[in-house]
Design a protein around this motif. Structure first.
Motif, mmCIF file in Angstrom:
data_model
loop_
_atom_site.group_PDB
_atom_site.id
_atom_site.type_symbol
_atom_site.label_atom_id
_atom_site.label_comp_id
_atom_site.label_asym_id
_atom_site.label_seq_id
_atom_site.Cartn_x
_atom_site.Cartn_y
_atom_site.Cartn_z
ATOM 1 N N GLU A 147 0.823 -1.209 0.000
ATOM 2 C CA GLU A 147 0.000 0.000 0.000
ATOM 3 C C GLU A 147 0.858 1.261 0.000
ATOM 4 O O GLU A 147 0.520 2.259 -0.643
ATOM 5 C CB GLU A 147 -0.935 -0.014 1.215
ATOM 6 C CG GLU A 147 -1.866 1.178 1.321
ATOM 7 C CD GLU A 147 -3.007 1.180 0.300
ATOM 8 O OE1 GLU A 147 -3.809 2.140 0.325
ATOM 9 O OE2 GLU A 147 -3.096 0.247 -0.518
ATOM 10 N N THR A 231 -7.713 -1.156 -10.336
ATOM 11 C CA THR A 231 -8.900 -1.969 -10.027
ATOM 12 C C THR A 231 -8.504 -3.339 -9.504
ATOM 13 O O THR A 231 -9.041 -3.830 -8.500
ATOM 14 C CB THR A 231 -9.778 -2.113 -11.282
ATOM 15 O OG1 THR A 231 -10.229 -0.813 -11.684
ATOM 16 C CG2 THR A 231 -10.977 -3.005 -11.008
ATOM 17 N N GLU A 234 -7.063 -3.128 -5.953
ATOM 18 C CA GLU A 234 -8.093 -2.947 -4.932
ATOM 19 C C GLU A 234 -8.858 -4.239 -4.667
ATOM 20 O O GLU A 234 -9.234 -4.521 -3.526
ATOM 21 C CB GLU A 234 -9.039 -1.818 -5.343
ATOM 22 C CG GLU A 234 -8.364 -0.445 -5.288
ATOM 23 C CD GLU A 234 -9.303 0.690 -5.644
ATOM 24 O OE1 GLU A 234 -10.178 0.490 -6.515
ATOM 25 O OE2 GLU A 234 -9.145 1.775 -5.072
ATOM 26 N N ALA A 238 -8.847 -6.068 -0.989
ATOM 27 C CA ALA A 238 -10.135 -5.623 -0.441
ATOM 28 C C ALA A 238 -10.387 -6.125 0.972
ATOM 29 O O ALA A 238 -11.023 -5.429 1.779
ATOM 30 C CB ALA A 238 -11.267 -6.071 -1.364
ATOM 31 N N PRO A 243 -10.939 0.814 1.501
ATOM 32 C CA PRO A 243 -11.052 1.061 0.060
ATOM 33 C C PRO A 243 -10.974 2.514 -0.372
ATOM 34 O O PRO A 243 -10.584 2.789 -1.502
ATOM 35 C CB PRO A 243 -12.429 0.477 -0.269
ATOM 36 C CG PRO A 243 -13.205 0.654 0.995
ATOM 37 C CD PRO A 243 -12.227 0.459 2.113
ATOM 38 N N ARG A 248 -5.837 6.920 -2.271
ATOM 39 C CA ARG A 248 -6.428 6.184 -3.393
ATOM 40 C C ARG A 248 -7.301 7.107 -4.250
ATOM 41 O O ARG A 248 -7.220 7.079 -5.479
ATOM 42 C CB ARG A 248 -7.247 5.002 -2.869
ATOM 43 C CG ARG A 248 -6.404 3.916 -2.219
ATOM 44 C CD ARG A 248 -7.245 2.723 -1.829
ATOM 45 N NE ARG A 248 -6.423 1.627 -1.304
ATOM 46 C CZ ARG A 248 -6.770 0.357 -1.329
ATOM 47 N NH1 ARG A 248 -7.917 -0.007 -1.866
ATOM 48 N NH2 ARG A 248 -5.979 -0.572 -0.833
#
Length: 258
Positions: A147, A231, A234, A238, A243, A248
């Motif tokens: 992340e 996409t 994520e 998830a 999210p 982001r």
């Protein structure tokens, strides 16, 4: 183990083992890569570790190319500084063009390992003894590591797209697949994170999703690929990460508007 090798691979490996056994400066010969993970085929490299007596190490390092030439029909070789591994000699042998990695180490280097190698030769049992005490840990990353980096890397790729440096942006997408998306696929399956190695065979459904992150040398194609990368990321994270963070949202907006 060696019965799974092709005749060409077996021939070069047999020759290397014979030369190592005949030179008492070498204490052992170890194998990694496909030889321990499975899936050896005609396209496999030989990943070998040559354990050298401390007193002989400096001299052998200076003679690595000469030693590699004794192992077979050496077509070309270079050292591994580009991957941060100056102990490595990357070789190509003929006549069947076999890739062989030769890493020269002293016994003390066996205390910290990323995987447990296969012992092909151990002159006096000391190599096996050291391996029995070694700390073995694959260099997996945790979810926070991904992340912290993913969104910055996507933004960087988008800046290259905005400037019109499409080759740079395409290269960044390949980097993101190797450093983030592939490893996350392995993480989800509780397997060591191995980039995108053999991902088509191991996780075919993920491979299909990763195809959307491939880009042609076209502005719209690169933009679509960056959006597909976000996409997929994520979706892969998830169940572990929130999210809708500011990071982001802002990077997604940046890519959308670039």
């Amino acid at each position: 183990m060696t019965s799974t090798l092709t005749p060409s691979h077996q021939n070069i490996l047999d020759n290397i083992q014979a030369k190592i056994r005949a030179d008492d400066r070498f204490l052992g010969l170890l194998a990694g890569g496909s030889l321990i993970h499975g899936g050896v085929d005609e396209f496999s490299d030989l990943d070998l570790v040559l354990v050298v007596a401390d007193a002989a190490y400096d001299a052998l390092m200076a003679q690595r190319l000469d030693i590699a030439e004794q192992f077979g029909d050496l077509l070309a070789a270079f050292t591994g500084e580009h991957v941060g591994e100056p102990r490595l000699l990357i070789c190509l042998y003929g006549p069947d063009t076999i890739h062989v990695d030769l890493k020269f180490i002293v016994p003390g280097a066996l205390s910290q390992l990323i995987e447990h190698p296969l012992v092909l030769f151990d002159r006096d049992g000391s190599v096996e003894a050291l391996l029995g005490k070694a700390s073995v840990r694959w260099p997996d990353q945790n979810i926070d590591w991904f992340e912290e980096r993913f969104w910055i890397w996507v933004h960087y790729g988008a800046t290259k797209l905005g400037r019109g440096e499409l080759f740079e942006a395409i290269g960044m997408l390949a980097f993101i697949r190797d450093q983030v998306l592939g490893p996350l696929c392995y993480m989800r399956e509780n397997q060591p994170q191995r980039g995108i190695r053999r991902i088509e065979q191991k996780f075919p459904s993920d491979a299909l999703r990763l195809k959307a992150t491939l880009a042609a040398h076209d502005r719209n194609s690169v933009k679509d690929a960056l959006q597909s990368a976000m996409t997929l990321y994520e979706e892969l994270t998830a169940d572990q990460l929130p999210p809708d963070t500011a990071l982001r949202k802002q990077v997604r907006t940046y890519v959308q508007n670039v």
